[in-house]
Motif scaffolding. Structure first.
Motif, mmCIF file in Angstrom:
data_model
loop_
_atom_site.group_PDB
_atom_site.id
_atom_site.type_symbol
_atom_site.label_atom_id
_atom_site.label_comp_id
_atom_site.label_asym_id
_atom_site.label_seq_id
_atom_site.Cartn_x
_atom_site.Cartn_y
_atom_site.Cartn_z
ATOM 1 N N ASN A 78 18.585 -4.715 23.474
ATOM 2 C CA ASN A 78 18.213 -5.027 24.866
ATOM 3 C C ASN A 78 18.311 -6.527 25.182
ATOM 4 O O ASN A 78 17.677 -7.006 26.117
ATOM 5 N N LYS A 79 19.110 -7.223 24.404
ATOM 6 C CA LYS A 79 19.276 -8.673 24.638
ATOM 7 C C LYS A 79 19.769 -8.970 26.054
ATOM 8 O O LYS A 79 19.425 -9.995 26.637
ATOM 9 N N HIS A 80 20.601 -8.076 26.592
ATOM 10 C CA HIS A 80 21.140 -8.300 27.940
ATOM 11 C C HIS A 80 20.048 -8.248 29.005
ATOM 12 O O HIS A 80 20.272 -8.659 30.137
ATOM 13 N N LEU A 81 18.880 -7.718 28.633
ATOM 14 C CA LEU A 81 17.773 -7.685 29.595
ATOM 15 C C LEU A 81 16.934 -8.960 29.532
ATOM 16 O O LEU A 81 15.945 -9.094 30.245
ATOM 17 N N TYR A 82 17.337 -9.856 28.646
ATOM 18 C CA TYR A 82 16.595 -11.095 28.455
ATOM 19 C C TYR A 82 17.463 -12.337 28.692
ATOM 20 O O TYR A 82 17.534 -13.201 27.826
ATOM 21 N N PRO A 83 18.145 -12.426 29.844
ATOM 22 C CA PRO A 83 18.925 -13.633 30.082
ATOM 23 C C PRO A 83 18.001 -14.843 30.209
ATOM 24 O O PRO A 83 16.877 -14.716 30.694
ATOM 25 N N LYS A 84 18.508 -15.966 29.722
ATOM 26 C CA LYS A 84 17.747 -17.217 29.819
ATOM 27 C C LYS A 84 17.336 -17.464 31.262
ATOM 28 O O LYS A 84 18.121 -17.228 32.172
ATOM 29 N N GLY A 85 16.135 -17.920 31.468
ATOM 30 C CA GLY A 85 15.704 -18.256 32.821
ATOM 31 C C GLY A 85 15.117 -17.073 33.568
ATOM 32 O O GLY A 85 14.831 -17.174 34.757
ATOM 33 N N SER A 86 14.926 -15.941 32.896
ATOM 34 C CA SER A 86 14.375 -14.779 33.597
ATOM 35 C C SER A 86 12.882 -14.614 33.329
ATOM 36 O O SER A 86 12.345 -13.509 33.398
ATOM 37 N N GLY A 87 12.233 -15.727 33.022
ATOM 38 C CA GLY A 87 10.792 -15.697 32.796
ATOM 39 C C GLY A 87 10.014 -15.951 34.078
ATOM 40 O O GLY A 87 10.606 -16.224 35.137
ATOM 41 N N ASN A 88 8.700 -15.898 33.994
ATOM 42 C CA ASN A 88 7.872 -16.039 35.202
ATOM 43 C C ASN A 88 7.765 -17.493 35.685
ATOM 44 O O ASN A 88 7.053 -17.782 36.632
ATOM 45 N N ASP A 89 8.490 -18.404 35.001
ATOM 46 C CA ASP A 89 8.541 -19.791 35.472
ATOM 47 C C ASP A 89 9.698 -19.994 36.452
ATOM 48 O O ASP A 89 9.843 -21.056 37.042
ATOM 49 N N ASN A 90 10.520 -18.972 36.620
ATOM 50 C CA ASN A 90 11.632 -19.055 37.584
ATOM 51 C C ASN A 90 11.078 -18.727 38.976
ATOM 52 O O ASN A 90 10.635 -17.605 39.214
ATOM 53 N N PRO A 91 11.073 -19.707 39.881
ATOM 54 C CA PRO A 91 10.463 -19.494 41.211
ATOM 55 C C PRO A 91 11.057 -18.300 41.953
ATOM 56 O O PRO A 91 10.358 -17.622 42.699
ATOM 57 N N ALA A 92 12.338 -18.025 41.710
ATOM 58 C CA ALA A 92 12.996 -16.906 42.396
ATOM 59 C C ALA A 92 12.457 -15.553 41.924
ATOM 60 O O ALA A 92 12.672 -14.535 42.579
ATOM 61 N N LEU A 93 11.773 -15.565 40.767
ATOM 62 C CA LEU A 93 11.284 -14.298 40.214
ATOM 63 C C LEU A 93 9.757 -14.199 40.278
ATOM 64 O O LEU A 93 9.154 -13.343 39.631
ATOM 65 N N LYS A 94 9.183 -15.072 41.061
ATOM 66 C CA LYS A 94 7.722 -15.108 41.148
ATOM 67 C C LYS A 94 7.157 -13.748 41.570
ATOM 68 O O LYS A 94 7.639 -13.134 42.502
ATOM 69 N N GLY A 95 6.162 -13.289 40.850
ATOM 70 C CA GLY A 95 5.516 -12.020 41.185
ATOM 71 C C GLY A 95 6.292 -10.794 40.741
ATOM 72 O O GLY A 95 5.874 -9.668 40.989
ATOM 73 N N GLN A 96 7.432 -11.023 40.102
ATOM 74 C CA GLN A 96 8.258 -9.873 39.718
ATOM 75 C C GLN A 96 8.306 -9.633 38.223
ATOM 76 O O GLN A 96 8.715 -8.557 37.784
ATOM 77 N N THR A 97 7.944 -10.649 37.465
ATOM 78 C CA THR A 97 8.011 -10.488 36.009
ATOM 79 C C THR A 97 6.816 -11.145 35.344
ATOM 80 O O THR A 97 6.263 -12.118 35.859
ATOM 81 N N ARG A 98 6.448 -10.592 34.203
ATOM 82 C CA ARG A 98 5.375 -11.193 33.411
ATOM 83 C C ARG A 98 5.937 -11.819 32.132
ATOM 84 O O ARG A 98 5.186 -12.228 31.252
ATOM 85 N N ALA A 99 7.267 -11.838 32.022
ATOM 86 C CA ALA A 99 7.877 -12.413 30.816
ATOM 87 C C ALA A 99 7.601 -13.919 30.776
ATOM 88 O O ALA A 99 7.845 -14.627 31.758
ATOM 89 N N LEU A 100 7.075 -14.387 29.666
ATOM 90 C CA LEU A 100 6.718 -15.803 29.546
ATOM 91 C C LEU A 100 7.914 -16.632 29.056
ATOM 92 O O LEU A 100 8.705 -16.156 28.237
#
Ligand code: HEC
Length: 158
Positions: A78-100
């Motif tokens: 499932n590496k493809h589900l973990y692209p760099k920058g897809s954590g909850n510090d990405n403002p574009a993903l705010k409220g959508q992910t809990r990945a740290l």
């Protein structure tokens, strides 16, 4: 012959053009898919936790099916589900992910956590049909590997 070679070359160009799109970007779509993956995990782990806690009657055949499913799901790359920058510090993903962001930071041992989980789940699949006690003992260990990863890499809240 020349046409065949050209066709092969064209196919090669095409597949390499398609290839990179599999490396999903840090988008809300990828995050949805990542979370859906874990919902599939839960759909199989949930009933096993239910049997472990006595909220659901132990059933050897069902336990085996859910454990085998969990094993297959745990083996998905499932590496493809973990692209760099897809954590909850990405403002574009705010409220959508809990990945740290720790997932992608130096010293991250998320792969190790994943490997420990896969190992525990594989063992579960081999004992889940051997009675409630055998299933429960191993399911507790599986649960600990879920928690170990969530502790360091999943935020409590969105
Ligand atoms: C290797 C790390 C890792 C392991 C092992 C792991 N998880 Fe997770 N899990 C995550 C991460 C990271 C998220 C956050 C995903 C997001 O919000 O983008 C998550 C999210 C979830 C979610 C929430 C999905 C949603 O809809 O937001 C559930 C439910 C879940 N995991 C269940 C489990 C269960 C049950 C296990 C064990 C059987 C498990 N996970 C094992 C890393 C892991």
């Amino acid at each position: 012959m020349k046409n065949v070679v050209m066709a092969i070359l064209a196919a090669g160009v095409l597949s390499s053009a398609i290839g990179p799109s599999f490396a999903a970007d840090a988008t809300d779509k990828t995050v949805k898919q990542r979370r859906a993956y874990y919902q599939v995990v839960l759909s199989n782990a949930g009933p096993l936790f239910g049997m472990l806690k006595g909220k659901m009657a132990y059933d050897a055949a069902k336990a085996k099916t859910f454990a085998n499913n969990l094993k297959l799901v745990s083996q998905v790359n499932n590496k493809h589900l973990y692209p760099k920058g897809s954590g909850n510090d990405n403002p574009a993903l705010k409220g959508q992910t809990r990945a740290l962001p720790a997932i992608w930071a130096a010293g991250s041992d998320i792969s190790k956590k994943g490997a420990a989980w896969r190992e525990a789940v594989a063992k579960l699949a081999s004992v889940a049909g051997n009675g409630k006690d055998a299933m429960s003992a191993q399911m507790k260990l599986v649960g600990a590997t879920c928690s170990a990863c969530h502790k360091g890499y999943r935020a409590k809240d969105f």
